[in-house]
Scaffold this motif. Structure first.
Motif, PDB file in Angstrom:
ATOM      1  N   GLN A  18       0.769  -1.183   0.064  1.00 32.77           N
ATOM      2  CA  GLN A  18      -0.043  -0.095  -0.082  1.00 32.77           C
ATOM      3  C   GLN A  18       0.838   1.375  -0.025  1.00 32.77           C
ATOM      4  O   GLN A  18       0.616   2.173  -0.657  1.00 32.77           O
ATOM      5  CB  GLN A  18      -1.022   0.030   1.319  1.00 32.77           C
ATOM      6  CG  GLN A  18      -1.994  -1.127   1.048  1.00 32.77           C
ATOM      7  CD  GLN A  18      -3.038  -1.138   2.421  1.00 32.77           C
ATOM      8  OE1 GLN A  18      -2.458  -0.678   3.285  1.00 32.77           O
ATOM      9  NE2 GLN A  18      -4.165  -1.911   2.119  1.00 32.77           N
ATOM     10  N   MET A  21       2.346   1.792  -3.407  1.00 34.40           N
ATOM     11  CA  MET A  21       1.309   2.025  -4.485  1.00 34.40           C
ATOM     12  C   MET A  21       0.946   3.574  -4.266  1.00 34.40           C
ATOM     13  O   MET A  21       0.770   4.302  -5.319  1.00 34.40           O
ATOM     14  CB  MET A  21      -0.287   1.185  -4.130  1.00 34.40           C
ATOM     15  CG  MET A  21      -1.156   1.722  -5.130  1.00 34.40           C
ATOM     16  SD  MET A  21      -2.606   1.081  -4.445  1.00 34.40           S
ATOM     17  CE  MET A  21      -2.945   2.075  -2.929  1.00 34.40           C
ATOM     18  N   MET A  22       1.068   4.117  -3.091  1.00 35.83           N
ATOM     19  CA  MET A  22       0.812   5.480  -2.633  1.00 35.83           C
ATOM     20  C   MET A  22       1.820   6.383  -3.135  1.00 35.83           C
ATOM     21  O   MET A  22       1.691   7.228  -3.716  1.00 35.83           O
ATOM     22  CB  MET A  22       0.524   5.755  -1.264  1.00 35.83           C
ATOM     23  CG  MET A  22      -0.716   5.191  -0.798  1.00 35.83           C
ATOM     24  SD  MET A  22      -2.416   5.835  -1.619  1.00 35.83           S
ATOM     25  CE  MET A  22      -2.081   7.538  -1.011  1.00 35.83           C
ATOM     26  N   LEU A  24       3.778   5.459  -5.901  1.00 37.69           N
ATOM     27  CA  LEU A  24       3.912   5.608  -7.178  1.00 37.69           C
ATOM     28  C   LEU A  24       2.881   6.416  -7.852  1.00 37.69           C
ATOM     29  O   LEU A  24       2.914   7.157  -8.713  1.00 37.69           O
ATOM     30  CB  LEU A  24       3.713   4.235  -7.941  1.00 37.69           C
ATOM     31  CG  LEU A  24       4.973   3.068  -7.567  1.00 37.69           C
ATOM     32  CD1 LEU A  24       4.367   1.653  -7.902  1.00 37.69           C
ATOM     33  CD2 LEU A  24       6.082   3.444  -8.304  1.00 37.69           C
ATOM     34  N   LEU A  25       1.528   6.368  -7.070  1.00 35.58           N
ATOM     35  CA  LEU A  25       0.613   7.390  -7.335  1.00 35.58           C
ATOM     36  C   LEU A  25       1.142   8.892  -7.039  1.00 35.58           C
ATOM     37  O   LEU A  25       0.740   9.721  -7.926  1.00 35.58           O
ATOM     38  CB  LEU A  25      -0.763   7.164  -6.423  1.00 35.58           C
ATOM     39  CG  LEU A  25      -1.868   8.041  -6.509  1.00 35.58           C
ATOM     40  CD1 LEU A  25      -2.347   7.863  -8.054  1.00 35.58           C
ATOM     41  CD2 LEU A  25      -3.070   7.730  -5.600  1.00 35.58           C
ATOM     42  N   ILE A  26       1.662   9.029  -6.037  1.00 34.35           N
ATOM     43  CA  ILE A  26       2.137  10.606  -5.948  1.00 34.35           C
ATOM     44  C   ILE A  26       3.153  10.874  -6.884  1.00 34.35           C
ATOM     45  O   ILE A  26       3.011  12.216  -7.538  1.00 34.35           O
ATOM     46  CB  ILE A  26       2.818  10.607  -4.483  1.00 34.35           C
ATOM     47  CG1 ILE A  26       1.775  10.687  -3.438  1.00 34.35           C
ATOM     48  CG2 ILE A  26       3.659  12.020  -4.392  1.00 34.35           C
ATOM     49  CD1 ILE A  26       2.376  10.533  -1.914  1.00 34.35           C
ATOM     50  N   GLN A  27       4.066   9.791  -7.345  1.00 31.23           N
ATOM     51  CA  GLN A  27       4.875  10.168  -8.426  1.00 31.23           C
ATOM     52  C   GLN A  27       4.371  10.409  -9.895  1.00 31.23           C
ATOM     53  O   GLN A  27       4.632  11.419 -10.301  1.00 31.23           O
ATOM     54  CB  GLN A  27       5.897   8.921  -8.536  1.00 31.23           C
ATOM     55  CG  GLN A  27       7.221   9.286  -9.484  1.00 31.23           C
ATOM     56  CD  GLN A  27       8.146   8.032  -9.412  1.00 31.23           C
ATOM     57  OE1 GLN A  27       7.935   7.079  -8.535  1.00 31.23           O
ATOM     58  NE2 GLN A  27       9.090   8.366 -10.226  1.00 31.23           N
ATOM     59  N   THR A  28       3.088   9.868 -10.102  1.00 30.50           N
ATOM     60  CA  THR A  28       2.397   9.942 -11.258  1.00 30.50           C
ATOM     61  C   THR A  28       1.642  11.318 -11.060  1.00 30.50           C
ATOM     62  O   THR A  28       1.859  12.030 -12.074  1.00 30.50           O
ATOM     63  CB  THR A  28       1.055   8.833 -11.527  1.00 30.50           C
ATOM     64  OG1 THR A  28       1.684   7.621 -11.432  1.00 30.50           O
ATOM     65  CG2 THR A  28       0.669   9.195 -12.771  1.00 30.50           C
ATOM     66  N   ILE A  29       1.346  11.835 -10.088  1.00 33.50           N
ATOM     67  CA  ILE A  29       0.669  13.120 -10.015  1.00 33.50           C
ATOM     68  C   ILE A  29       1.736  14.250 -10.306  1.00 33.50           C
ATOM     69  O   ILE A  29       1.436  15.073 -10.937  1.00 33.50           O
ATOM     70  CB  ILE A  29       0.131  13.484  -8.642  1.00 33.50           C
ATOM     71  CG1 ILE A  29      -1.383  12.406  -8.490  1.00 33.50           C
ATOM     72  CG2 ILE A  29      -0.387  14.830  -8.402  1.00 33.50           C
ATOM     73  CD1 ILE A  29      -1.861  12.211  -7.225  1.00 33.50           C
ATOM     74  N   SER A  56       6.446   8.046 -17.843  1.00 36.38           N
ATOM     75  CA  SER A  56       5.364   6.849 -17.576  1.00 36.38           C
ATOM     76  C   SER A  56       6.121   5.540 -17.820  1.00 36.38           C
ATOM     77  O   SER A  56       5.962   4.499 -16.829  1.00 36.38           O
ATOM     78  CB  SER A  56       4.023   7.047 -18.373  1.00 36.38           C
ATOM     79  OG  SER A  56       3.520   8.346 -18.020  1.00 36.38           O
ATOM     80  N   ALA A  63       7.437  -0.189 -11.030  1.00 37.75           N
ATOM     81  CA  ALA A  63       6.567  -0.802 -10.405  1.00 37.75           C
ATOM     82  C   ALA A  63       6.357  -2.327 -10.856  1.00 37.75           C
ATOM     83  O   ALA A  63       6.203  -3.121 -10.078  1.00 37.75           O
ATOM     84  CB  ALA A  63       4.994  -0.292 -10.886  1.00 37.75           C
TER      85      ALA A  63
END
Length: 85
Positions: A18, A21-22, A24-29, A56, A63
């Motif tokens: 988790q 995942m968070m 990686l999500l922050i990195q995407t943002i 990306s 990931a």
């Protein structure tokens, strides 16, 4: 005792997943925010889009490498490992 240890390891692994995942999500943002800044600074949209794709791809590689990692098994026999811990 062993089932409790396995449950705590499983819980830790879920927590680590988790957290990853968070992150990686922050990195995407952040990639999106950086792309918007680059467009506002005058970079062409095509250049920014190419940059987003490259970033990306790098993110997906990170990931997938994390997903493919498996814990290393000990080379010691089972009875020796339990004595050491």
């Amino acid at each position: 005792m062993k089932t409790q240890r396995k449950q705590s390891q499983s819980t830790r692994q879920k927590l680590y997943r988790q957290i990853i995942m968070m992150l990686l999500l922050i990195q995407t943002i952040l990639i999106g925010v950086n792309a918007e800044n680059r467009i506002q600074q005058g970079d062409s949209q095509i250049e920014v889009l190419i940059w987003i794709v490259k970033e990306s791809i790098s993110l997906v590689k990170q990931a997938s490498s994390l997903q493919n990692k498996k814990p290393k098994k000990s080379l010691l026999p089972k009875h020796r490992r339990s004595e050491d811990q």
